[in-house]
Design a protein around this motif. Structure first.
Motif, PDB file in Angstrom:
ATOM      1  N   ALA A 133       4.556   4.476  65.689  1.00  0.00           N
ATOM      2  CA  ALA A 133       4.189   3.057  65.609  1.00  0.00           C
ATOM      3  C   ALA A 133       2.941   2.802  66.440  1.00  0.00           C
ATOM      4  O   ALA A 133       2.015   2.088  66.020  1.00  0.00           O
ATOM      5  N   ARG A 134       2.907   3.398  67.627  1.00  0.00           N
ATOM      6  CA  ARG A 134       1.716   3.289  68.466  1.00  0.00           C
ATOM      7  C   ARG A 134       0.560   4.097  67.888  1.00  0.00           C
ATOM      8  O   ARG A 134      -0.580   3.628  67.821  1.00  0.00           O
ATOM      9  N   GLY A 135       0.862   5.335  67.468  1.00  0.00           N
ATOM     10  CA  GLY A 135      -0.185   6.193  66.947  1.00  0.00           C
ATOM     11  C   GLY A 135      -0.846   5.641  65.700  1.00  0.00           C
ATOM     12  O   GLY A 135      -2.047   5.825  65.494  1.00  0.00           O
ATOM     13  N   SER A 136      -0.082   4.942  64.875  1.00  0.00           N
ATOM     14  CA  SER A 136      -0.647   4.360  63.657  1.00  0.00           C
ATOM     15  C   SER A 136      -1.677   3.281  63.975  1.00  0.00           C
ATOM     16  O   SER A 136      -2.699   3.150  63.279  1.00  0.00           O
ATOM     17  N   LEU A 137      -1.435   2.525  65.029  1.00  0.00           N
ATOM     18  CA  LEU A 137      -2.404   1.516  65.445  1.00  0.00           C
ATOM     19  C   LEU A 137      -3.691   2.170  65.937  1.00  0.00           C
ATOM     20  O   LEU A 137      -4.793   1.711  65.647  1.00  0.00           O
ATOM     21  N   TYR A 138      -3.559   3.283  66.691  1.00  0.00           N
ATOM     22  CA  TYR A 138      -4.744   4.017  67.136  1.00  0.00           C
ATOM     23  C   TYR A 138      -5.544   4.517  65.928  1.00  0.00           C
ATOM     24  O   TYR A 138      -6.771   4.385  65.878  1.00  0.00           O
ATOM     25  N   SER A 139      -4.841   5.109  64.967  1.00  0.00           N
ATOM     26  CA  SER A 139      -5.507   5.670  63.790  1.00  0.00           C
ATOM     27  C   SER A 139      -6.220   4.592  62.996  1.00  0.00           C
ATOM     28  O   SER A 139      -7.363   4.782  62.558  1.00  0.00           O
ATOM     29  N   ALA A 140      -5.554   3.460  62.802  1.00  0.00           N
ATOM     30  CA  ALA A 140      -6.164   2.370  62.034  1.00  0.00           C
ATOM     31  C   ALA A 140      -7.421   1.861  62.723  1.00  0.00           C
ATOM     32  O   ALA A 140      -8.461   1.640  62.081  1.00  0.00           O
TER      33      ALA A 140
END
Length: 270
Positions: A131-138
């Motif tokens: 959930a956190r990593g997806s925000l970084y990627s986006a």
């Protein structure tokens, strides 16, 4: 804020719901410093992109790939930075944080007094990490589009690839951490992680390496993630190569979760 939204989005019951409750607990615990943590996790790959991809890239110039496609050096490095950020973010959450909760805080022992099972804890921790990593990627993909390093359409396709890479490394981190005996064990993991960062086709094509070293590089999970994301971002992705990369990362995710679940059962249910 995440802790308030998650329960509304997750209305299912059973094992998946119990796994989601683990992620909700992490979101609630992090609420007061959430944005600070998010900014710090996003800053490192951006610094690498600007210093190496853009700064050094101005000296290197264009790069001719083995396929014959000519790209700017920043466009070549940016997808690797995205894959490396997915790796680092997932491992940070599923190694140090996970080990502290399991070994010293004894958080999971309390959870096992509820219907939550060890595998569901592992799945919940992985879900929270992503959930956190997806925000970084986006956010990183938005930056790539802003710097004209990829197109909007390719960025949309690269996003699930980055999430998949994060899942693979998150599951791998959970599995390895269950074998850790002390904080010193993470020194070795950190060294391996840094070696992967340097030698996974991050800054030069893997074809530039000695054949033996190239074979070793190409069987590592970070190379498969870099190869997948770079092919999508630049537009040189081969169907067979992409399927191999996706299949490899899915297998790593599944194996990592199974090992983590079984090891947690052994460690916490003695």
């Amino acid at each position: 804020m995440v802790a308030l939204i998650l329960p509304r989005l997750v209305s299912f019951e059973g094992s998946a719901r119990r796994s989601a409750s683990v992620a909700e607990r992490n979101a609630a615990a992090l609420r007061s410093v959430y944005w600070l943590v998010m900014i710090s996790g996003f800053a490192e790959p951006v610094i690498y992109l600007l210093s190496i991809g853009v700064g050094v890239g101005a000296l290197v110039g264009d790069l001719t790939l083995p396929s014959g496609v000519v790209v700017g050096y920043a466009a070549f490095v940016a997808p690797a930075m995205l894959a490396s950020a997915a790796m680092s973010g997932a491992l940070s959450e599923t190694t140090f944080n996970f080990f502290g909760k399991m070994k010293y805080m004894r958080l999971y022992e309390g959870m096992l007094a509820t219907p939550v099972r060890p595998f569901e804890i592992a799945l919940g921790e992985l879900g929270w990490a992503m959930a956190r990593g997806s925000l970084y990627s986006a956010a990183f993909l938005v930056l790539m589009v802003a710097f004209d390093l990829t197109t909007v359409g390719r960025a949309l396709l690269a996003f699930p690839a980055a999430v998949l890479a994060g899942f693979a490394f998150g599951a791998l981190g959970l599995a390895l951490t269950t074998f850790a005996r002390s904080w010193q064990d993470f020194d070795l993991m950190g060294s391996i992680q840094f070696a992967l960062f340097l030698f996974s086709g991050t800054f030069v094509p893997a074809e530039s390496y000695h054949p033996v070293l190239r074979w070793i590089v190409e069987v590592t999970p970070l190379y498969r993630a870099v190869d997948l994301i770079r092919g999508i971002s630049i537009g040189t992705e081969r169907t067979l190569g992409g399927l191999i990369d996706v299949g490899y990362l899915l297998v790593v995710t599944a194996v990592g979760l199974v090992i983590a679940g079984r090891r947690m059962t052994t460690l916490l249910c003695k």
